[in-house]
Design a protein around this motif. Sequence first.
Motif, short mmCIF file in Angstrom:
data_model
loop_
_atom_site.label_atom_id
_atom_site.label_comp_id
_atom_site.label_asym_id
_atom_site.label_seq_id
_atom_site.Cartn_x
_atom_site.Cartn_y
_atom_site.Cartn_z
N HIS A 1 0.87 -1.08 -0.07
CA HIS A 1 0.04 -0.10 0.04
C HIS A 1 0.74 1.41 0.01
O HIS A 1 1.49 1.59 1.07
N ILE A 2 0.82 1.70 -1.05
CA ILE A 2 1.88 3.05 -1.21
C ILE A 2 0.85 4.34 -1.62
O ILE A 2 -0.11 4.13 -2.38
N ASN B 1 7.47 -8.79 -9.37
CA ASN B 1 6.57 -9.57 -8.34
C ASN B 1 5.66 -8.46 -7.64
O ASN B 1 4.89 -8.80 -6.70
N TRP B 2 5.69 -7.20 -7.83
CA TRP B 2 5.01 -6.04 -7.13
C TRP B 2 3.67 -6.24 -7.83
O TRP B 2 3.42 -6.38 -9.26
N PHE B 3 2.32 -5.96 -7.36
CA PHE B 3 1.16 -5.68 -7.72
C PHE B 3 0.44 -4.57 -7.18
O PHE B 3 0.26 -4.62 -5.90
N MET B 4 0.02 -3.55 -7.92
CA MET B 4 -0.39 -2.30 -7.37
C MET B 4 -1.78 -2.05 -8.32
O MET B 4 -1.57 -2.31 -9.34
N ASN B 5 -2.69 -1.26 -7.57
CA ASN B 5 -3.82 -0.74 -8.43
C ASN B 5 -4.07 0.71 -8.16
O ASN B 5 -5.18 1.17 -8.34
N LEU B 6 -2.93 1.55 -7.50
CA LEU B 6 -3.33 2.71 -7.03
C LEU B 6 -3.63 3.82 -8.16
O LEU B 6 -4.63 4.81 -7.97
N SER B 7 -3.14 3.65 -9.35
CA SER B 7 -3.64 4.48 -10.24
C SER B 7 -4.98 4.48 -10.74
O SER B 7 -5.84 5.36 -11.14
N LYS B 8 -5.59 3.31 -10.53
CA LYS B 8 -7.16 3.01 -10.89
C LYS B 8 -7.96 3.55 -9.96
O LYS B 8 -9.23 4.00 -10.20
N VAL B 9 -7.69 3.05 -8.54
CA VAL B 9 -8.81 3.10 -7.71
C VAL B 9 -8.34 4.37 -6.60
O VAL B 9 -9.26 4.58 -5.81
N GLY B 10 -7.13 4.75 -6.60
CA GLY B 10 -6.65 5.81 -5.67
C GLY B 10 -6.19 5.19 -4.32
O GLY B 10 -6.17 4.17 -4.36
N ASN B 11 -5.87 6.34 -3.49
CA ASN B 11 -5.65 5.89 -2.16
C ASN B 11 -6.96 5.78 -1.26
O ASN B 11 -7.11 6.85 -0.85
N VAL B 12 -7.07 4.78 -0.87
CA VAL B 12 -8.30 4.27 -0.19
C VAL B 12 -8.06 4.02 1.29
O VAL B 12 -8.66 3.40 1.91
N GLY B 13 -6.66 4.39 1.90
CA GLY B 13 -6.49 4.44 3.33
C GLY B 13 -6.52 2.74 3.55
O GLY B 13 -5.91 1.93 2.94
N SER B 14 -7.29 2.49 4.52
CA SER B 14 -7.39 1.22 5.35
C SER B 14 -7.99 0.12 4.26
O SER B 14 -8.01 -1.01 4.43
#
Length: 377
Positions: free
Chosen positions: A297-298, A322-335
């Motif tokens: 979670h970044i 091996n990294w998996f992120m979806n920050l660009s699509k859903v944003g930073n949704v905290g918890s």
Amino acid sequence: MKEVYITKISKFLPNRPISNDEMEDKLGIINGKASKGRRIVLRNNQIKTRYYALDDDGNVTHNNAQLAKEAIEQLFDENFTSSDIDLLSCGTSSPDQILPSHAAMVHGFLKCDNVEINSPSGACCSGMNALKFGFLSVKSGQTNNAIASGSERISSWMKGHIFENEIKHLQALEDNPILAFNKDFLRWMLSDGAGAFLLENEPNGETPLRIEWMEGYSYAHELEACMYAGGDKLENGFLKPWSEYKTSDWSEKSLFAIKQDVKLLSANILKKGVDSLKRALTKHDLKPSEIDYYLPHISSHFFKDKLYQEMVDNGVEIPWENWFMNLSKVGNVGSASIFLMLEELAHSGKLKKGQKILLSVPESSRFSYAYALLTVC
């Protein structure tokens, strides 16, 4: 001790995705002027779309508890209904009220049977703490199942009208009526949504994930508060709570707005993050090469390369592939972010039996970190 499996994962993202160009229309312009920091923050965080519990006219569509309820209800089917829940554990950074607790409000909206509830406080780690409470309950045999959720409804905390009295107060003092960057910064970082896990003591479902272990670390004994709401930080670093201010100060100082000490964040979030990662890997004798998927979670892509280099420098490099992120699509949704990442990965069709998944969640409030290792069954 029982084994604990994540047998179902769900998410709820309210309304439609909001582009960068629409954000200020949704949240409101302050003092009639566009934010000077918005483009800088968005260029660094590289978030393209996010979700708000607001309709196109700016009206609230869901509160936080309702977002969690919507995600949790998607866990139910003919094999597991709301009447089967033993434990409801709900984490959030942005509860709808001080009391009753967040989980109590979620339970109220679910209208299921009598259940045990748990409401961990905090910021991003509150979702992982909700998961850990459920994990330990099922593992110990105290309950046969648990639902854990992370949810945020932060949009209403960041709307322009929240800061109107502060701007008017600055104008009256003949100060420059511009919102401080430590408040403006987070308006372009955070968004709304919810995710939920069903935990059971049997490997049910199509691709159950066994929770091997969970660990948490706090550095509050070394560092002062970095992200905070409901108070203000004094020059000596002491966090003075809202209850010790006059009621007129609540709006004039925007005490209930979320604030971030950006310099303190940059100086410590990665260093302490990798230190805690090393502690967790060492404790469980886990080599970075054994991790098939790393879900960090970044809050911003600004930190991604810097985090990787910090890992390399400390001998705990996890390869980029091996990294998996979806920050660009859903944003930073905290918890909720870690729930949303795992939900997307679990439904991607990529997982194979025996693979290891490491969940990694930092919390800048006063520098806490949480980890979980999962095995695909």
